[in-house]
Design a protein around this motif. Structure first.
Motif, PDB file in Angstrom:
ATOM      1  N   ALA A   5       0.865  -1.184   0.000  1.00  0.00           N
ATOM      2  CA  ALA A   5       0.000   0.000   0.000  1.00  0.00           C
ATOM      3  C   ALA A   5       0.902   1.234   0.000  1.00  0.00           C
ATOM      4  CB  ALA A   5      -0.903   0.002   1.231  1.00  0.00           C
ATOM      5  N   LEU A   6       0.807   2.032  -1.046  1.00  0.00           N
ATOM      6  CA  LEU A   6       1.634   3.219  -1.197  1.00  0.00           C
ATOM      7  C   LEU A   6       0.888   4.454  -0.706  1.00  0.00           C
ATOM      8  CD1 LEU A   6       2.965   2.404  -4.763  1.00  0.00           C
ATOM      9  CD2 LEU A   6       4.312   2.335  -2.645  1.00  0.00           C
ATOM     10  N   SER A   7       1.634   5.361  -0.103  1.00  0.00           N
ATOM     11  CA  SER A   7       1.038   6.589   0.406  1.00  0.00           C
ATOM     12  C   SER A   7       1.921   7.766   0.040  1.00  0.00           C
ATOM     13  CB  SER A   7       0.858   6.523   1.923  1.00  0.00           C
ATOM     14  OG  SER A   7       0.483   7.784   2.442  1.00  0.00           O
ATOM     15  N   GLU A   8       1.375   8.691  -0.712  1.00  0.00           N
ATOM     16  CA  GLU A   8       2.125   9.889  -1.062  1.00  0.00           C
ATOM     17  C   GLU A   8       2.435  10.720   0.185  1.00  0.00           C
ATOM     18  OE1 GLU A   8       1.763  13.721  -4.112  1.00  0.00           O
ATOM     19  OE2 GLU A   8       0.037  12.443  -3.714  1.00  0.00           O
ATOM     20  N   ALA A   9       1.503  10.729   1.125  1.00  0.00           N
ATOM     21  CA  ALA A   9       1.648  11.571   2.314  1.00  0.00           C
ATOM     22  C   ALA A   9       2.809  11.143   3.200  1.00  0.00           C
ATOM     23  CB  ALA A   9       0.350  11.550   3.120  1.00  0.00           C
ATOM     24  N   THR A  10       3.093   9.848   3.260  1.00  0.00           N
ATOM     25  CA  THR A  10       4.138   9.354   4.155  1.00  0.00           C
ATOM     26  C   THR A  10       5.451   9.089   3.445  1.00  0.00           C
ATOM     27  OG1 THR A  10       3.390   7.070   3.851  1.00  0.00           O
ATOM     28  CG2 THR A  10       2.427   8.314   5.688  1.00  0.00           C
ATOM     29  N   ALA A  11       5.503   9.252   2.126  1.00  0.00           N
ATOM     30  CA  ALA A  11       6.727   8.992   1.379  1.00  0.00           C
ATOM     31  C   ALA A  11       7.770  10.068   1.657  1.00  0.00           C
ATOM     32  CB  ALA A  11       6.425   8.937  -0.119  1.00  0.00           C
ATOM     33  N   GLN A  12       9.022   9.661   1.620  1.00  0.00           N
ATOM     34  CA  GLN A  12      10.118  10.600   1.818  1.00  0.00           C
ATOM     35  C   GLN A  12      10.387  11.358   0.514  1.00  0.00           C
ATOM     36  OE1 GLN A  12      13.878   8.769   2.695  1.00  0.00           O
ATOM     37  NE2 GLN A  12      14.851  10.675   3.315  1.00  0.00           N
ATOM     38  N   ARG A  13      10.348  12.683   0.566  1.00  0.00           N
ATOM     39  CA  ARG A  13      10.588  13.500  -0.622  1.00  0.00           C
ATOM     40  C   ARG A  13      12.074  13.498  -0.963  1.00  0.00           C
ATOM     41  NH1 ARG A  13       5.482  13.076   1.025  1.00  0.00           N
ATOM     42  NH2 ARG A  13       4.059  14.380  -0.183  1.00  0.00           N
ATOM     43  N   VAL A  14      12.371  13.277  -2.239  1.00  0.00           N
ATOM     44  CA  VAL A  14      13.744  13.282  -2.723  1.00  0.00           C
ATOM     45  C   VAL A  14      13.894  14.420  -3.715  1.00  0.00           C
ATOM     46  CG1 VAL A  14      15.506  11.966  -3.962  1.00  0.00           C
ATOM     47  CG2 VAL A  14      13.957  10.791  -2.384  1.00  0.00           C
ATOM     48  N   ALA A  15      14.957  15.194  -3.571  1.00  0.00           N
ATOM     49  CA  ALA A  15      15.130  16.399  -4.392  1.00  0.00           C
ATOM     50  C   ALA A  15      15.327  16.088  -5.869  1.00  0.00           C
ATOM     51  CB  ALA A  15      16.313  17.210  -3.867  1.00  0.00           C
ATOM     52  N   SER A  16      16.069  15.027  -6.173  1.00  0.00           N
ATOM     53  CA  SER A  16      16.334  14.683  -7.572  1.00  0.00           C
ATOM     54  C   SER A  16      16.014  13.219  -7.816  1.00  0.00           C
ATOM     55  CB  SER A  16      17.789  14.957  -7.938  1.00  0.00           C
ATOM     56  OG  SER A  16      18.658  14.201  -7.102  1.00  0.00           O
ATOM     57  N   LYS A  17      15.653  12.892  -9.048  1.00  0.00           N
ATOM     58  CA  LYS A  17      15.269  11.527  -9.394  1.00  0.00           C
ATOM     59  C   LYS A  17      16.487  10.615  -9.484  1.00  0.00           C
ATOM     60  CE  LYS A  17      11.115  12.657 -12.112  1.00  0.00           C
ATOM     61  NZ  LYS A  17      10.155  12.004 -11.223  1.00  0.00           N
ATOM     62  N   ASP A  18      16.303   9.380  -9.054  1.00  0.00           N
ATOM     63  CA  ASP A  18      17.329   8.349  -9.215  1.00  0.00           C
ATOM     64  C   ASP A  18      17.076   7.520 -10.466  1.00  0.00           C
ATOM     65  OD1 ASP A  18      19.126   8.746  -7.145  1.00  0.00           O
ATOM     66  OD2 ASP A  18      17.921   7.623  -5.699  1.00  0.00           O
ATOM     67  N   PHE A  19      16.045   7.884 -11.248  1.00  0.00           N
ATOM     68  CA  PHE A  19      15.706   7.064 -12.411  1.00  0.00           C
ATOM     69  C   PHE A  19      15.403   7.930 -13.629  1.00  0.00           C
ATOM     70  CE2 PHE A  19      11.554   8.066 -10.626  1.00  0.00           C
ATOM     71  CZ  PHE A  19      10.778   8.298 -11.744  1.00  0.00           C
ATOM     72  N   ALA A  20      15.551   7.312 -14.803  1.00  0.00           N
ATOM     73  CA  ALA A  20      15.168   7.922 -16.071  1.00  0.00           C
ATOM     74  C   ALA A  20      14.650   6.817 -16.976  1.00  0.00           C
ATOM     75  CB  ALA A  20      16.355   8.637 -16.720  1.00  0.00           C
ATOM     76  N   ILE A  21      13.522   7.056 -17.612  1.00  0.00           N
ATOM     77  CA  ILE A  21      12.883   6.045 -18.458  1.00  0.00           C
ATOM     78  C   ILE A  21      13.062   6.436 -19.923  1.00  0.00           C
ATOM     79  CG2 ILE A  21      10.726   4.849 -18.989  1.00  0.00           C
ATOM     80  CD1 ILE A  21       9.761   5.636 -16.155  1.00  0.00           C
TER      81      ILE A  21
ATOM     82  N   SER B  74       2.056  11.597 -18.612  1.00  0.00           N
ATOM     83  CA  SER B  74       2.869  12.792 -18.846  1.00  0.00           C
ATOM     84  C   SER B  74       3.697  13.163 -17.616  1.00  0.00           C
ATOM     85  CB  SER B  74       1.970  13.964 -19.256  1.00  0.00           C
ATOM     86  OG  SER B  74       0.984  14.211 -18.253  1.00  0.00           O
ATOM     87  N   ASP B  75       3.155  12.929 -16.434  1.00  0.00           N
ATOM     88  CA  ASP B  75       3.846  13.234 -15.182  1.00  0.00           C
ATOM     89  C   ASP B  75       4.568  11.974 -14.706  1.00  0.00           C
ATOM     90  OD1 ASP B  75       4.707  13.914 -12.642  1.00  0.00           O
ATOM     91  OD2 ASP B  75       2.838  14.912 -12.077  1.00  0.00           O
ATOM     92  N   LYS B  76       5.889  12.051 -14.585  1.00  0.00           N
ATOM     93  CA  LYS B  76       6.679  10.877 -14.200  1.00  0.00           C
ATOM     94  C   LYS B  76       6.979  10.833 -12.699  1.00  0.00           C
ATOM     95  CE  LYS B  76       7.112   9.796 -18.589  1.00  0.00           C
ATOM     96  NZ  LYS B  76       6.513  11.009 -19.206  1.00  0.00           N
ATOM     97  N   LYS B  77       6.274  11.640 -11.907  1.00  0.00           N
ATOM     98  CA  LYS B  77       6.480  11.566 -10.457  1.00  0.00           C
ATOM     99  C   LYS B  77       6.147  10.152  -9.985  1.00  0.00           C
ATOM    100  CE  LYS B  77       3.716  13.828  -7.646  1.00  0.00           C
ATOM    101  NZ  LYS B  77       3.087  14.927  -6.875  1.00  0.00           N
ATOM    102  N   ALA B  78       7.025   9.591  -9.140  1.00  0.00           N
ATOM    103  CA  ALA B  78       6.879   8.177  -8.793  1.00  0.00           C
ATOM    104  C   ALA B  78       7.169   7.926  -7.336  1.00  0.00           C
ATOM    105  CB  ALA B  78       7.817   7.332  -9.650  1.00  0.00           C
TER     106      ALA B  78
END
Length: 251
Positions: free
Chosen positions: A61-77, A190-194
């Motif tokens: 179960a994923l939760s946006e509210a409890t996820a740790q915010r990271v300044a830059s992405k570790d991935f590229a698709i 369109s939005d790659k926020k993950a």
């Protein structure tokens, strides 16, 4: 589409039986229903022990509210259009990809897209919400690890990028399938926020050390497209697993 849907419904009993087909990886029966359902995947099968005793299992179960915010992405698709081999493997509709240019770069490592497939309903949930379907794009690295891009699917307009797949879904199990041209890049929102975390395969042998990149923005498929898949696989999702203090980051 109506004719195809009727054909899929006519084959649904056969396809449902096939959900207890043999696993290509473990060589044993497993299913989403009955005596070989997810609660029994590890029964008498040492290779599947992680399905019961693993501590980094997926889905969660994923939760946006409890996820740790990271300044830059570790991935590229990096995906593009190309040919796929479409087949029914007894557990899902799978599209095998041969184009070496379809890759995901995660923490500096490159992973080649091997195949993509579908689950209904969604295996992950987001902020308590389950979606009608979930798309998994499975990328394999030379380091032996796997990175999976997960995409939620909601009901909406017909998805033109997936039409080459859903125009004629294979209702019976096979080891080889028809060729289809798919713009894989167009499957992404369109939005790659993950939401990113360390987990496992969601099917036997439930191997861990899988990098999960679950995109938060869903894509849409039409009611008819979703119904065509459900006519073949009415339910092929693994139940949610324990988080076990893992960190989920939002990138």
């Amino acid at each position: 589409m109506k004719i195809l849907l009727k054909s899929a419904i006519a084959a649904s009993l056969l396809a449902t039986a096939m959900t207890s087909a043999f696993s290509a990886e473990t060589g044993v029966h497993w299913s989403y229903h009955g005596k070989a359902d997810p609660t029994h995947w590890a029964d008498g099968v040492p290779d599947n022990a992680a399905c019961r005793s693993g501590h980094r299992q997926s889905p969660i179960a994923l939760s946006e509210a409890t996820a740790q915010r990271v300044a830059s992405k570790d991935f590229a698709i990096h995906y593009e259009a190309g040919s796929v081999a479409l087949l029914n493997n007894g557990h899902t509709i799978q599209a095998n990809v041969s184009d070496a240019n379809d890759t995901v770069v995660y923490k500096g490592e490159s992973y080649k897209l091997d195949q993509f497939h579908f689950h209904t309903p969604s295996e992950h949930t987001l902020d308590g919400k389950s979606y009608p379907m979930e798309l998994h794009l499975v990328n394999k690295g030379s380091n032996g690890q796997i990175t999976v891009v997960g995409i939620f699917i909601q009901e909406g307009a017909e998805n033109p990028a997936l039409e080459p797949v859903f125009v004629d879904l294979p209702a019976t199990q096979a080891t080889a399938g028809r060729q289809a041209q798919v713009d894989i890049a167009a499957l992404l929102p369109s939005d790659k926020k993950a939401l990113v975390y360390s987990g496992s395969l969601t099917t036997p042998p439930c191997s861990e050390s899988v990098n999960w990149i679950v995109l938060e923005q869903p894509i849409a498929m039409s009611k008819q497209q979703i119904a065509a898949f459900k006519a073949i696989f009415r339910d092929n999702h693994r139940p949610l697993q324990k988080l076990n203090h893992r960190q989920v980051s939002e990138e």
